[in-house]
Design a protein around this motif. Structure first.
Motif, short mmCIF file in Angstrom:
data_model
loop_
_atom_site.label_atom_id
_atom_site.label_comp_id
_atom_site.label_asym_id
_atom_site.label_seq_id
_atom_site.Cartn_x
_atom_site.Cartn_y
_atom_site.Cartn_z
N MET A 47 -5.88 25.50 35.47
CA MET A 47 -6.53 24.90 34.31
C MET A 47 -7.24 25.97 33.48
N PHE A 48 -7.87 26.93 34.15
CA PHE A 48 -8.51 28.03 33.42
C PHE A 48 -7.47 28.84 32.64
N VAL A 49 -6.37 29.17 33.28
CA VAL A 49 -5.31 29.96 32.63
C VAL A 49 -4.76 29.20 31.43
N LEU A 50 -4.56 27.89 31.56
CA LEU A 50 -4.09 27.09 30.43
C LEU A 50 -5.08 27.16 29.27
N LEU B 158 -7.25 17.93 28.11
CA LEU B 158 -8.59 17.65 28.62
C LEU B 158 -8.93 16.17 28.46
N LYS B 159 -8.61 15.64 27.30
CA LYS B 159 -8.91 14.23 27.02
C LYS B 159 -8.19 13.32 28.02
N PRO C 223 -5.85 25.42 21.05
CA PRO C 223 -7.02 24.66 21.49
C PRO C 223 -6.87 23.15 21.29
N PHE C 224 -6.10 22.74 20.29
CA PHE C 224 -5.91 21.32 20.03
C PHE C 224 -4.98 20.70 21.08
N VAL D 256 -17.29 25.10 33.22
CA VAL D 256 -16.75 23.75 33.43
C VAL D 256 -15.70 23.76 34.54
N CYS D 257 -14.88 24.77 34.58
CA CYS D 257 -13.88 24.86 35.67
C CYS D 257 -14.57 24.90 37.03
#
Length: 95
Positions: free
Chosen positions: A68-71, A89-90, A82-83, A58-59
């Motif tokens: 964003m990947f590191v986050l 992401l939302k 993850p939440f 997705v990245c």
């Protein structure tokens, strides 16, 4: 694979991690029943790997930065992470 797939797998991965930490581990160390850790741990491991693979895809497709990947990676190794990442992401996909 898209952001919605990432969000679903992230939710399942986060849920499996919480089940592992707060149900399976106490069952093993308090009540001497390691069976839960075996199965919940295996499920969590598969979901963790799947989450990272989907995150990479997705990245690349969304042309997100390495940030964003590191986050996402850090979120995947922290309880409740993850939440929190899902919330980010939302917000990022809303018009």
């Amino acid at each position: 694979m898209n952001v919605n797939t990432l969000r679903i797998v992230g939710f399942l991965e986060g849920l499996s991690f919480l089940l592992l930490l707060f149900i399976a581990m106490p069952m093993k160390y308090i009540w001497d029943n390691p069976l839960w850790v075996k199965y919940v741990g295996m499920g969590h491991g598969l979901l963790f790997i799947l989450f990272l693979v989907i995150l990479i895809v997705v990245c690349q497709r969304m042309k997100w930065s390495i940030h964003m990947f590191v986050l996402g990676f850090i979120a995947s190794i922290l309880p409740f992470g993850p939440f929190v990442f899902d919330h980010k992401l939302k917000k990022s996909i809303q018009p």
